[in-house]
Structures are given as structure tokens and as C-alpha cells.
Design a protein around this motif. Structure first.
Motif, short mmCIF file in Angstrom:
data_model
loop_
_atom_site.label_atom_id
_atom_site.label_comp_id
_atom_site.label_asym_id
_atom_site.label_seq_id
_atom_site.Cartn_x
_atom_site.Cartn_y
_atom_site.Cartn_z
N GLU A 111 0.82 -1.20 0.00
CA GLU A 111 0.00 0.00 0.00
C GLU A 111 0.86 1.26 0.00
O GLU A 111 0.56 2.23 -0.71
CB GLU A 111 -0.94 0.01 1.21
CG GLU A 111 -2.02 -1.07 1.16
CD GLU A 111 -2.79 -1.19 2.46
OE1 GLU A 111 -3.92 -1.69 2.41
OE2 GLU A 111 -2.27 -0.78 3.52
N GLU A 115 1.03 4.18 -2.92
CA GLU A 115 0.86 5.61 -2.66
C GLU A 115 2.02 6.41 -3.24
O GLU A 115 1.81 7.47 -3.84
CB GLU A 115 0.75 5.87 -1.15
CG GLU A 115 -0.58 5.50 -0.54
CD GLU A 115 -0.64 5.84 0.94
OE1 GLU A 115 -0.15 6.92 1.34
OE2 GLU A 115 -1.18 5.02 1.70
N ASP A 118 1.63 6.62 -6.99
CA ASP A 118 0.59 7.57 -7.37
C ASP A 118 1.07 9.01 -7.20
O ASP A 118 0.78 9.87 -8.05
CB ASP A 118 -0.68 7.34 -6.55
CG ASP A 118 -1.32 5.99 -6.83
OD1 ASP A 118 -1.03 5.40 -7.90
OD2 ASP A 118 -2.13 5.52 -5.98
#
Length: 127
Positions: A111, A115, A118
Motif C-alpha cells: 500500500e 501511494e 501515485d
């Protein structure tokens, strides 16, 4: 005013305190009886038949009852040790609860990497 008092009196802490005072008072009476009726007579027998409740010293017109004071000191130490023991026991249980409680789950490494990816994409699009 009555409703404020009811709110105050019905809070958990006040009720817990009241229960603690009642139990503490009863426990104090039990310990006093234990010391006066069992422990001190046995100690008196071991010391040659001394009755601690009758130990006193007369000074002028005043009678200083130091035997009763000794009994009160013994009462205090028994109560203090009992409270220490109970608090120690409760803190051990609390510590075990904290140790067994699961750690708060944080983001996984996947995760976090997603992030970061992104954020990098957003930066590239802005430039």
C-alpha cells in the motif's frame, strides 16, 4: 440543581469511589479485629503474656496508651500491604491485557509503494 447532582452522582467514577469507601471501611474493621483479637494476643503470649491493649504509661494526670497505638500501627501496615498487593495484582493484569492487545494495523508495504507511485505520477503530470 437536582438534575446536575443526579448526573454527578451517577457517573461511574463516583459510584466506584463510593463502593471503594464502603469496602475499605469494612476491610478496615476486619483488619482491626484481626489485629486486636488474634495477632496481638498471640504476640503478647510469645512475649510473656503481655496484653498490648493494657500497655500504658501515666504521666502526671495523663494516661498514655501506647499499646493501643502499637495495635493501630500494626493495623496500618496490614492495610497498607494489602492495598499494595491488590494494586500490584491489578497492574499485572492490566499489563497482560496491554501485551495481548493487537497492535494497530498500519498500511502494508504494498500500500505504501502504491501511494508513492501515485504521488510520483501526479508530480509528472503537473510538470
Amino acid at each position: 440543581m437536582w438534575s446536575e447532582f443526579k448526573k454527578f452522582a451517577m457517573k461511574g467514577n463516583v459510584i466506584d469511589l463510593a463502593v471503594g469507601v464502603v469496602i475499605g471501611t469494612a476491610f478496615g474493621k476486619i483488619v482491626t479485629s484481626l489485629v486486636q483479637d488474634l495477632i496481638m494476643p498471640l504476640v503478647g503470649l510469645l512475649l510473656g503474656g503481655i496484653s498490648f491493649s493494657k500497655l500504658s504509661y501515666t504521666f502526671l494526670d495523663a494516661e498514655i496508651k501506647y499499646g493501643i497505638f502499637i495495635q493501630s500501627v500494626v493495623d496500618f501496615f496490614i492495610i497498607a500491604f494489602s492495598i499494595f498487593f491488590v494494586i500490584r495484582l491489578l497492574s499485572r493484569f492490566k499489563k497482560k491485557e496491554e501485551e495481548t492487545a493487537p497492535a494497530p494495523a498500519g498500511p502494508t508495504s504494498e500500500e505504501l509503494l502504491a501511494e508513492i507511485r501515485d504521488l510520483l505520477k501526479e508530480r509528472q503530470q503537473d510538470n
